[in-house]
Motif scaffolding. Structure first.
Motif, PDB file in Angstrom:
ATOM      1  N   VAL A  84     -52.287 -23.109  -1.535  1.00 15.38           N
ATOM      2  CA  VAL A  84     -52.264 -22.498  -2.866  1.00 15.38           C
ATOM      3  C   VAL A  84     -50.812 -22.280  -3.273  1.00 15.38           C
ATOM      4  O   VAL A  84     -50.012 -21.759  -2.488  1.00 15.38           O
ATOM      5  CB  VAL A  84     -53.014 -21.144  -2.880  1.00 15.38           C
ATOM      6  CG1 VAL A  84     -52.942 -20.492  -4.268  1.00 15.38           C
ATOM      7  CG2 VAL A  84     -54.467 -21.321  -2.448  1.00 15.38           C
ATOM      8  N   VAL A 107     -54.068 -26.319  -4.995  1.00 13.77           N
ATOM      9  CA  VAL A 107     -54.459 -25.404  -6.054  1.00 13.77           C
ATOM     10  C   VAL A 107     -53.204 -24.700  -6.565  1.00 13.77           C
ATOM     11  O   VAL A 107     -52.431 -24.141  -5.789  1.00 13.77           O
ATOM     12  CB  VAL A 107     -55.476 -24.361  -5.551  1.00 13.77           C
ATOM     13  CG1 VAL A 107     -55.817 -23.371  -6.668  1.00 13.77           C
ATOM     14  CG2 VAL A 107     -56.743 -25.051  -5.058  1.00 13.77           C
ATOM     15  N   VAL A 149     -55.109 -28.762  -8.853  1.00 10.30           N
ATOM     16  CA  VAL A 149     -56.217 -28.054  -9.477  1.00 10.30           C
ATOM     17  C   VAL A 149     -55.621 -26.806 -10.113  1.00 10.30           C
ATOM     18  O   VAL A 149     -55.047 -25.963  -9.425  1.00 10.30           O
ATOM     19  CB  VAL A 149     -57.299 -27.678  -8.450  1.00 10.30           C
ATOM     20  CG1 VAL A 149     -58.444 -26.956  -9.137  1.00 10.30           C
ATOM     21  CG2 VAL A 149     -57.790 -28.909  -7.703  1.00 10.30           C
ATOM     22  N   VAL A 157     -55.523 -23.262 -11.926  1.00 10.94           N
ATOM     23  CA  VAL A 157     -56.222 -22.000 -12.139  1.00 10.94           C
ATOM     24  C   VAL A 157     -55.260 -21.084 -12.886  1.00 10.94           C
ATOM     25  O   VAL A 157     -54.202 -20.727 -12.363  1.00 10.94           O
ATOM     26  CB  VAL A 157     -56.653 -21.348 -10.807  1.00 10.94           C
ATOM     27  CG1 VAL A 157     -57.323 -20.004 -11.056  1.00 10.94           C
ATOM     28  CG2 VAL A 157     -57.575 -22.275 -10.021  1.00 10.94           C
ATOM     29  N   VAL A 175     -62.995 -24.235  -6.423  1.00  8.74           N
ATOM     30  CA  VAL A 175     -61.778 -23.767  -5.735  1.00  8.74           C
ATOM     31  C   VAL A 175     -61.691 -22.245  -5.661  1.00  8.74           C
ATOM     32  O   VAL A 175     -60.730 -21.717  -5.106  1.00  8.74           O
ATOM     33  CB  VAL A 175     -60.483 -24.338  -6.365  1.00  8.74           C
ATOM     34  CG1 VAL A 175     -60.473 -25.858  -6.305  1.00  8.74           C
ATOM     35  CG2 VAL A 175     -60.261 -23.819  -7.761  1.00  8.74           C
ATOM     36  N   ARG A 231     -61.081 -20.902  -2.303  1.00 17.07           N
ATOM     37  CA  ARG A 231     -59.740 -21.210  -1.798  1.00 17.07           C
ATOM     38  C   ARG A 231     -58.699 -20.217  -2.300  1.00 17.07           C
ATOM     39  O   ARG A 231     -57.742 -19.914  -1.594  1.00 17.07           O
ATOM     40  CB  ARG A 231     -59.337 -22.638  -2.164  1.00 17.07           C
ATOM     41  CG  ARG A 231     -60.154 -23.669  -1.363  1.00 17.07           C
ATOM     42  CD  ARG A 231     -59.951 -25.096  -1.812  1.00 17.07           C
ATOM     43  NE  ARG A 231     -58.577 -25.550  -1.783  1.00 17.07           N
ATOM     44  CZ  ARG A 231     -58.176 -26.686  -2.357  1.00 17.07           C
ATOM     45  NH1 ARG A 231     -59.050 -27.468  -2.991  1.00 17.07           N
ATOM     46  NH2 ARG A 231     -56.918 -27.054  -2.300  1.00 17.07           N
TER      47      ARG A 231
END
Length: 165
Positions: free
Chosen positions: A60, A87, A112, A114, A140, A143
């Motif tokens: 992340v 992410v 990805v 967010v 996700v 995650r």
């Protein structure tokens, strides 16, 4: 163990980073002024000289910077270390207008996206009591949960697309 790259260790990022370490996350940190990351390094984080070094291999990526322009500039510097499927939890409060461009940058690098701005100031950041308002793909959420749980008292999911929520 979740590996987190925290880009930005200023007023908010410092407290968030301390809580990530307390939660047992593997934390890599980068800040424009390296000395601001020193307390996190002293507490167990790994310092990175460049954003690309911090993000390389991270599960992340968290951005907690000044504004949307800073976020874009730092993520462009991070580009050589980015990999498909990572992410990006964009936690800087940037407003609605820049989100489409940041989401496009994420797609360009296979990330990805967010969008997860927080409600709170220095004290809630230091105490792990931020409120996270997140939007991103359901697949996700597990995650990013260890990260959001470390920094916040609550995560409110507002939608599946961080650029549209």
């Amino acid at each position: 163990m979740t590996t987190v790259a925290l880009l930005g260790t200023g007023i908010m990022g410092a407290g968030m980073g301390q809580n990530m370490l307390a939660a047992g996350l593997d934390l890599r940190v980068w800040n424009r002024t390296a000395e601001k990351a020193r307390p996190l390094v002293d507490a167990g984080a790994t310092a990175s000289a460049e954003p690309a070094d911090a993000v390389r291999g991270a599960d992340v990526i968290v951005t907690m910077l000044g504004d949307a322009g800073d976020v874009r500039a730092v993520m462009e510097r991070a580009a050589p270390g980015l990999a498909d499927g990572q992410v990006w939890a964009q936690m800087t409060t940037v407003g609605v207008a820049p989100l489409a461009g940041l989401a496009a940058l994420a797609r360009e690098h296979g990330l990805v996206f967010v969008d997860a701005p927080v409600l709170g100031t220095r004290a809630p950041a230091e105490n792990g009591q931020l409120q996270v308002f997140a939007a991103g793909p359901p697949e996700v959420r597990d995650r990013v949960a260890p990260v959001f749980d470390a920094v916040g008292r609550e995560t409110v999911w507002l939608g599946d697309d961080g650029a549209e929520a």
